[in-house]
Design a protein around this motif. Structure first.
Motif, PDB file in Angstrom:
ATOM      1  N   GLY A 149       0.796  -1.220   0.000  1.00 27.50           N
ATOM      2  CA  GLY A 149       0.000   0.000   0.000  1.00 27.50           C
ATOM      3  C   GLY A 149       0.825   1.264   0.000  1.00 27.50           C
ATOM      4  O   GLY A 149       0.316   2.352  -0.217  1.00 27.50           O
ATOM      5  N   GLU A 150       2.146   1.142   0.248  1.00 23.98           N
ATOM      6  CA  GLU A 150       2.982   2.325   0.357  1.00 23.98           C
ATOM      7  C   GLU A 150       3.072   3.065  -0.968  1.00 23.98           C
ATOM      8  O   GLU A 150       2.957   4.287  -1.022  1.00 23.98           O
ATOM      9  N   ALA A 151       3.258   2.306  -2.050  1.00 25.31           N
ATOM     10  CA  ALA A 151       3.397   2.936  -3.359  1.00 25.31           C
ATOM     11  C   ALA A 151       2.128   3.676  -3.745  1.00 25.31           C
ATOM     12  O   ALA A 151       2.164   4.763  -4.302  1.00 25.31           O
ATOM     13  N   VAL A 152       0.996   3.079  -3.396  1.00 21.66           N
ATOM     14  CA  VAL A 152      -0.274   3.715  -3.718  1.00 21.66           C
ATOM     15  C   VAL A 152      -0.457   4.979  -2.902  1.00 21.66           C
ATOM     16  O   VAL A 152      -0.893   6.014  -3.387  1.00 21.66           O
ATOM     17  N   ALA A 153      -0.108   4.884  -1.605  1.00 19.84           N
ATOM     18  CA  ALA A 153      -0.315   6.021  -0.714  1.00 19.84           C
ATOM     19  C   ALA A 153       0.517   7.220  -1.131  1.00 19.84           C
ATOM     20  O   ALA A 153       0.106   8.358  -0.965  1.00 19.84           O
ATOM     21  N   ARG A 154       1.740   6.965  -1.659  1.00 18.90           N
ATOM     22  CA  ARG A 154       2.638   8.060  -1.989  1.00 18.90           C
ATOM     23  C   ARG A 154       2.522   8.508  -3.443  1.00 18.90           C
ATOM     24  O   ARG A 154       3.203   9.425  -3.859  1.00 18.90           O
ATOM     25  N   LYS A 155       1.702   7.822  -4.207  1.00 16.52           N
ATOM     26  CA  LYS A 155       1.521   8.193  -5.606  1.00 16.52           C
ATOM     27  C   LYS A 155       0.846   9.556  -5.688  1.00 16.52           C
ATOM     28  O   LYS A 155      -0.030   9.876  -4.899  1.00 16.52           O
ATOM     29  N   ARG A 156       1.268  10.344  -6.650  1.00 14.71           N
ATOM     30  CA  ARG A 156       0.663  11.661  -6.813  1.00 14.71           C
ATOM     31  C   ARG A 156      -0.784  11.501  -7.271  1.00 14.71           C
ATOM     32  O   ARG A 156      -1.071  10.819  -8.247  1.00 14.71           O
ATOM     33  N   LEU A 157      -1.678  12.124  -6.544  1.00 15.62           N
ATOM     34  CA  LEU A 157      -3.098  12.035  -6.855  1.00 15.62           C
ATOM     35  C   LEU A 157      -3.640  13.406  -7.207  1.00 15.62           C
ATOM     36  O   LEU A 157      -3.095  14.428  -6.790  1.00 15.62           O
ATOM     37  N   SER A 158      -4.719  13.415  -7.953  1.00 16.51           N
ATOM     38  CA  SER A 158      -5.390  14.676  -8.234  1.00 16.51           C
ATOM     39  C   SER A 158      -6.016  15.175  -6.934  1.00 16.51           C
ATOM     40  O   SER A 158      -6.233  14.394  -5.997  1.00 16.51           O
ATOM     41  N   PRO A 159      -6.316  16.464  -6.833  1.00 15.88           N
ATOM     42  CA  PRO A 159      -6.944  16.983  -5.607  1.00 15.88           C
ATOM     43  C   PRO A 159      -8.214  16.233  -5.229  1.00 15.88           C
ATOM     44  O   PRO A 159      -8.438  15.929  -4.055  1.00 15.88           O
ATOM     45  N   GLU A 160      -9.045  15.906  -6.219  1.00 15.95           N
ATOM     46  CA  GLU A 160     -10.292  15.207  -5.923  1.00 15.95           C
ATOM     47  C   GLU A 160     -10.030  13.777  -5.464  1.00 15.95           C
ATOM     48  O   GLU A 160     -10.674  13.277  -4.533  1.00 15.95           O
ATOM     49  N   ALA A 161      -9.063  13.111  -6.112  1.00 12.39           N
ATOM     50  CA  ALA A 161      -8.727  11.739  -5.720  1.00 12.39           C
ATOM     51  C   ALA A 161      -8.117  11.719  -4.322  1.00 12.39           C
ATOM     52  O   ALA A 161      -8.384  10.813  -3.526  1.00 12.39           O
ATOM     53  N   SER A 162      -7.307  12.716  -4.013  1.00  8.62           N
ATOM     54  CA  SER A 162      -6.699  12.809  -2.688  1.00  8.62           C
ATOM     55  C   SER A 162      -7.770  13.045  -1.625  1.00  8.62           C
ATOM     56  O   SER A 162      -7.739  12.445  -0.540  1.00  8.62           O
ATOM     57  N   ARG A 163      -8.726  13.905  -1.941  1.00 14.03           N
ATOM     58  CA  ARG A 163      -9.817  14.186  -1.008  1.00 14.03           C
ATOM     59  C   ARG A 163     -10.654  12.934  -0.774  1.00 14.03           C
ATOM     60  O   ARG A 163     -11.027  12.616   0.362  1.00 14.03           O
TER      61      ARG A 163
END
Length: 208
Positions: free
Chosen positions: A10-24
């Motif tokens: 899950g670490e790679a997923v957690a640190r992957k750059r996400l869009s603002p909406e995806a991060s929210r």
């Protein structure tokens, strides 16, 4: 000899750059998980940030404050609950499930999924405005499933009754039923009986 360090699951997923909406969205899903696991008092910006591999500042950017996070979590939680309830109401009306099945699903959302505890926590912490999206989501649901839309007063009353029963049961159902010598599912039995009566009356009107 060099040591190869494999990423934690899950670490790679957690640190992957996400869009603002995806991060929210990731933050809200994490907040909901924490709510179920540890209760509303554990839903903090710090805890959610740690869960998704983000910084406290990043969460502040999205939600502004802990109360802002709670407000959006309540709205997000209510929307998903109402979608689920709406689908089950249509199944109930079609005869695929019975009154108790529908009641169990509603009560489980308030109890096991933490909606009741979250609502109580926000009220006690003075964050009453955060409940507005919850009320609005329930209102939209009633209008969508009601045969008479906004004018379906009977459905409004039944919905209020079921929501209040589910909320009360999630907070006091256990100790109260024990004190009164009743089965733990007594509140659900009452709600299922009330729902069955209301549905029978609705069917009678449809057949006139």
């Amino acid at each position: 000899m060099s040591i190869v360090k494999f990423p934690i699951k899950g670490e790679a997923v957690a640190r992957k750059r996400l869009s603002p909406e995806a991060s929210r969205l990731a933050a809200l899903e994490a907040a909901r998980d924490i709510l179920v696991e540890a209760g509303p008092q554990a839903v903090t910006l710090k805890a959610v940030a740690a869960r998704i591999g983000r910084t406290h500042a990043n969460l502040l950017h999205h939600f502004g404050s802990a109360s802002g996070l709670q407000r959006e979590l309540a709205a997000y939680h209510a929307e998903s609950i109402c979608i689920d309830i709406g689908e089950q109401i249509h199944r109930f009306r079609g005869g695929d499930i019975g009154p108790r099945d529908l009641v169990d699903m509603i009560f489980d959302h308030f109890d096991k999924a933490g909606a009741g505890a979250l609502a109580a926590w926000m009220l006690l912490s003075g964050n009453e405005d955060a409940l507005n999206p919850v009320v609005e989501a329930i209102h939209r649901l009633v209008d969508e499933v009601g045969e008479g839309g906004h004018e379906d007063g009977n459905l409004h009353k039944l919905t209020m009754e079921l929501v209040l029963l589910a909320l009360g049961d999630s907070l006091l159902g256990g100790p109260l039923s024990m004190s009164l010598g009743l089965d733990r599912g007594a509140g659900r039995d009452i709600a299922a009986e009330r729902l069955a009566q209301s549905f029978a009356a609705w069917q009678a009107l449809q057949n006139q």
